[in-house]
Design a protein around this motif. Structure first.
Motif, PDB file in Angstrom:
ATOM      1  N   TYR A 123       0.217  -1.035  -0.167  1.00  0.00           N
ATOM      2  CA  TYR A 123      -0.112  -0.265   0.095  1.00  0.00           C
ATOM      3  C   TYR A 123       0.607   0.958  -0.500  1.00  0.00           C
ATOM      4  O   TYR A 123       0.616   2.122  -0.615  1.00  0.00           O
ATOM      5  N   GLU A 124       2.013   1.165   0.632  1.00  0.00           N
ATOM      6  CA  GLU A 124       2.885   2.498   0.318  1.00  0.00           C
ATOM      7  C   GLU A 124       3.791   2.336  -0.418  1.00  0.00           C
ATOM      8  O   GLU A 124       3.507   3.369  -0.863  1.00  0.00           O
ATOM      9  N   SER A 175       1.148   4.019  -2.915  1.00  0.00           N
ATOM     10  CA  SER A 175       0.639   5.058  -2.464  1.00  0.00           C
ATOM     11  C   SER A 175       2.415   6.562  -3.044  1.00  0.00           C
ATOM     12  O   SER A 175       1.852   7.740  -3.453  1.00  0.00           O
TER      13      SER A 175
END
Length: 112
Positions: free
Chosen positions: A48-49, A52
């Motif tokens: 997810y990071e 992002s």
């Protein structure tokens, strides 16, 4: 457009270009150096990071393209003219969005 205003905007665009280039490089380098996680939850969080970071990097690359195009218009003498109607873009608009390509009227037309 007054020469002083043009010089101020050009300097701002050059500084913004360097900031964006540095930020993009830092984000991509951090994404490349991230170590694989062994835990499923840690991997999900890491994925997810990374997504992002890549999304921010993509947005910054798009903005960098607009900034570089504006600097190109400064060099060729067309900066401050709407690319659509060729009328002068207001100083207020350029101060708010120095990389803008269109006057307010043309921008509004393009968004309809």
């Amino acid at each position: 457009m007054e020469i002083k205003q043009l010089q101020r905007l050009k300097m701002f665009l050059e500084v913004r270009r360097k900031e964006l280039q540095s930020s993009i490089e830092d984000q991509l380098q951090n994404a490349r150096q991230a170590e694989p996680e062994s835990d499923v939850m840690d991997r999900a969080s890491s994925t997810y990071e990374k997504a992002s970071v890549l999304q921010r990097s993509t947005e910054e690359q798009r903005l960098l393209g607009l900034v570089e195009a504006a600097l190109g218009r400064v060099r060729d003498g067309s900066y401050g003219q709407s690319l659509s109607c060729h009328e002068e873009i207001s100083g207020k608009r350029l101060a708010a969005v120095p990389w803008t390509r269109y006057c307010i009227k043309c921008q509004e037309k393009s968004e309809q």
